[in-house]
Enzyme design. Structure first.
Site, short mmCIF file in Angstrom:
data_model
loop_
_atom_site.label_atom_id
_atom_site.label_comp_id
_atom_site.label_asym_id
_atom_site.label_seq_id
_atom_site.Cartn_x
_atom_site.Cartn_y
_atom_site.Cartn_z
N GLY B 166 74.85 76.68 27.27
CA GLY B 166 76.29 76.50 27.29
C GLY B 166 76.92 76.52 28.67
O GLY B 166 78.12 76.69 28.80
N GLU B 202 66.74 75.62 40.06
CA GLU B 202 66.44 74.20 39.89
C GLU B 202 66.99 73.49 41.11
O GLU B 202 68.01 73.89 41.65
CB GLU B 202 67.18 73.65 38.65
CG GLU B 202 66.37 73.67 37.39
CD GLU B 202 67.17 73.15 36.20
OE1 GLU B 202 68.13 72.39 36.39
OE2 GLU B 202 66.82 73.52 35.08
N VAL B 205 70.65 68.27 41.47
CA VAL B 205 70.70 66.82 41.61
C VAL B 205 72.16 66.41 41.77
O VAL B 205 73.02 66.87 41.02
CB VAL B 205 70.09 66.14 40.35
CG1 VAL B 205 70.12 64.63 40.49
CG2 VAL B 205 68.67 66.63 40.12
N HIS B 210 73.66 63.01 32.24
CA HIS B 210 73.04 63.87 31.26
C HIS B 210 72.82 63.04 30.01
O HIS B 210 73.77 62.62 29.36
CB HIS B 210 73.98 65.06 31.01
CG HIS B 210 73.46 66.03 30.02
ND1 HIS B 210 73.26 67.35 30.33
CD2 HIS B 210 73.08 65.88 28.75
CE1 HIS B 210 72.78 67.96 29.25
NE2 HIS B 210 72.68 67.09 28.29
N GLU B 277 67.21 67.50 26.12
CA GLU B 277 68.19 67.13 27.14
C GLU B 277 67.46 66.71 28.41
O GLU B 277 66.53 67.38 28.85
CB GLU B 277 69.11 68.32 27.44
CG GLU B 277 69.84 68.83 26.19
CD GLU B 277 71.10 69.61 26.51
OE1 GLU B 277 71.18 70.19 27.60
OE2 GLU B 277 72.00 69.62 25.65
N ASN B 292 67.34 71.91 22.82
CA ASN B 292 68.16 72.74 21.94
C ASN B 292 67.63 72.63 20.52
O ASN B 292 67.50 71.54 19.99
CB ASN B 292 69.62 72.30 21.99
CG ASN B 292 70.22 72.55 23.36
OD1 ASN B 292 69.94 73.58 23.98
ND2 ASN B 292 71.00 71.62 23.84
N ARG B 294 68.77 73.22 17.54
CA ARG B 294 69.85 73.40 16.57
C ARG B 294 70.65 72.10 16.47
O ARG B 294 70.41 71.16 17.22
CB ARG B 294 70.78 74.51 17.07
CG ARG B 294 71.23 74.23 18.51
CD ARG B 294 72.39 75.06 18.94
NE ARG B 294 72.63 74.94 20.36
CZ ARG B 294 73.34 74.00 20.95
NH1 ARG B 294 73.88 73.04 20.24
NH2 ARG B 294 73.51 73.98 22.26
N VAL B 297 76.94 70.04 19.08
CA VAL B 297 78.37 69.80 18.88
C VAL B 297 78.65 68.29 18.79
O VAL B 297 79.52 67.84 18.06
CB VAL B 297 79.19 70.41 20.06
CG1 VAL B 297 80.68 70.20 19.86
CG2 VAL B 297 78.87 71.88 20.23
N ARG B 341 86.17 66.09 23.16
CA ARG B 341 86.38 67.47 22.70
C ARG B 341 87.76 67.94 23.15
O ARG B 341 88.02 68.02 24.35
CB ARG B 341 85.33 68.40 23.29
CG ARG B 341 83.92 68.07 22.88
CD ARG B 341 83.02 69.25 23.24
NE ARG B 341 81.62 68.89 23.19
CZ ARG B 341 80.64 69.76 23.43
NH1 ARG B 341 80.94 71.02 23.76
NH2 ARG B 341 79.39 69.39 23.38
#
Lengths: 73, 454
Positions: B166, B202, B205, B210, B277, B292, B294, B297, B341
């Site tokens: 998140g 990481e 970048v 994404h 992802e 993920n 699950r 969204v 959103r």
């Protein structure tokens, strides 16, 4: 010596108080961290000075615009 | 035979509405839950039964495992849907649900565990030969070792919680000084948010995209892909605009990756809905970021272009049905879908803005889908995520989908708190977005460019 009121930018709860009364703060220093809607939002001293008063305690609910601390320049 | 006798939906808001509607459509009896802050909330009227689960703070209710398990036991649920957020990626909770004789709607706990830890997930992806971006292992406590790991990687760097998600606790660092401060702060946020102090590095970048791939597996070793979504438009590392299919992408490269991911996770035995992802760097390389385990969204944009009901598929998979039963033919993409959103937040500063909805009238129009857990007169409290609604537009072309979404957002009437619709409209209408030139810095760029209009 001007007293500056530090206001909360959000409605939320005080998660953690980072600075203590009497502490000398530089501009940009964190005073406390608020929590709202899964976010941590730091309350920053916009100008340097001495932290004169904390108006809230950890766990307190605060409203947007509420004075949470006072700094003396 | 019904898939389940009774399903408890262990969540709130838009996702509770979404899952309860799917259960109603399948004729499966349901249980909704609520905290002190959600008494009389809209999703409660969609369920057959309602259970009070505790106080307004999430840890007393939606994160309260005892309370949820007790409600499931008391009301006789034989399955539990975790939604997204809260306990949806908590392997220990999933295991407890299963031990109580209740089916957890999601993958086996071992998968939640394997993918929930970011560096272990990256290692797994690398072992399978998937392209993985440069990164460190979990950082040691020693300052010199941290600096050495950073030097090996090269600045700029992103510090991330290993157990995170998140966008919480992700902090950039451009040099050693920034790194030390960022590691300290990220560690504290990780401990608090995810009960784990582990952080890793990481390579940061610049302006990546994404792109994520929707997978659906069954309990019998079969996994198929349901194409990709582009979720590049973000603020605070959280997505605000998502679309399917991804614009301006090399279709052949993407299709090869889709097939490869489905084959890899099929071989590994992934057994439910999941999303891989990826970061798409300006050099055109797609690299594994995380998975993920699950419902996402943004699952709605995939549903709108493929016609696959992902929640129904997830329920049928969890009940033990085969992929060939619930998805007999490989899905195809028709048209384009974009989701915005709508958040209760200051559109300029991206800060949360709770309040009472003294006006709340979502748009109603052909090809527009709205998912919300709010209604007129409801209070948006500081206790939960600030998502007010998801607005999805569908059309034959991307340009038309943008037009429809902008029109729908402009019709959305909200008063009583600050919301991000002005910022969403500005982003959707920007030249870059129109051209499909999306990247993770776009939202901030647009808002900075014209703060007076948001």
């Amino acid at each position: 010596m001007a007293a500056i009121e530090v206001k909360s930018v959000v409605t939320g709860a005080v998660w953690k108080i980072v600075a203590s009364v009497g502490q000398k703060l530089a501009a940009g220093d964190e005073i406390m961290i608020l929590e709202s809607m899964k976010m941590e939002i730091p309350v920053i001293a916009e100008d340097g000075g001495v932290l004169k008063e904390l108006k809230v305690a950890e766990g307190t609910t605060v409203n947007e615009g509420q004075v949470v601390a006072v700094i003396e320049e | 035979m019904a898939l389940f006798n009774k399903v408890l939906v262990a969540n709130r808001g838009a996702v509770a509405v979404r899952v309860l509607r799917a259960l109603n459509r399948l004729g499966i009896p349901s249980i909704a839950v609520y905290s002190d802050a959600d008494l009389g909330a809209p999703w409660l009227s969609l369920a057959g039964e309602c259970a009070y689960i505790g106080g307004a703070p999430a840890r007393e209710s939606y994160l309260n495992q005892e309370s949820l398990l007790e409600a499931a036991r008391r009301l006789g649920a034989d399955a539990l849907h975790p939604g997204y957020g809260f306990l949806s990626e908590n392997a220990a909770f999933a295991a407890r649900v299963q031990e109580a004789g209740v089916t957890f709607i999601g993958p086996a706990p071992r998968w939640i565990d394997a993918m929930g830890h970011k560096t272990r997930a990256r290692e797994l992806a690398a072992r399978e030969g998937l392209p993985v971006g440069k990164g460190s292992g979990v950082l040691p406590a020693d300052r010199d070792a941290i600096l050495k790991a950073a030097e090996d990687l090269g600045y700029p760097i992103l510090v991330k919680p290993a157990a995170g998600g998140g966008g919480i606790g992700m902090l950039p660092a451009r040099n050693a000084d920034e790194l030390v401060a960022a590691v300290e702060r990220a560690t504290s946020m990780a401990e608090r948010g995810f009960a784990s102090r582990e952080v890793y590095l990481e390579r940061l970048v610049d302006r990546p995209r994404h792109v994520e791939v929707q997978l659906i597996g069954d309990r019998h070793g079969n996994v198929a892909h349901v194409f990709e979504r582009d979720c590049s438009v973000q603020r605070r590392h959280q997505k605000i605009i998502e679309e399917a299919p991804a614009p301006r992408i090399d279709r052949a490269t993407m299709d090869a990756l889709l097939e490869r991911l489905a084959a890899t996770f099929s071989r590994l035995g992934y057994d439910n809905l999941g999303t891989v992802e990826m970061l798409l760097a300006p050099d055109g390389e797609l690299r594994f970021l995380e998975m993920n385990t699950r419902l996402q969204v943004e699952h709605g944009v995939t549903e709108e272009v493929t016609g696959v009901d992902l929640v129904v598929a997830q329920l049928r998979s969890s009940a033990g049905q085969r992929l060939s039963e619930f998805m007999p033919a490989p899905p195809v993409v028709r048209g384009h879908a974009i989701q915005a959103r709508v958040y209760a937040e200051d559109p300029l500063r991206f800060l949360p803005s709770p309040g009472k909805l003294i006006e709340f009238a979502p748009p109603r129009a052909p090809h527009i889908r709205v998912e919300t857990g709010y209604a007129l007169g409801r209070e948006v409290t500081p206790h939960y995520d600030p998502l007010l609604a998801k607005v999805i537009a569908r059309a034959d072309t991307r340009a038309e989908a943008i037009d429809r979404l902008v029109a729908a957002l402009n019709e959305f009437r909200i008063a009583g708190l600050k919301h991000n619709i002005p910022a969403l409209v500005r982003i959707l209408e920007s030249e870059e977005f129109r051209a499909g030139e999306v990247h993770t810095g776009l939202a901030t760029d647009v808002v900075r460019r014209s703060p007076q209009t948001v």
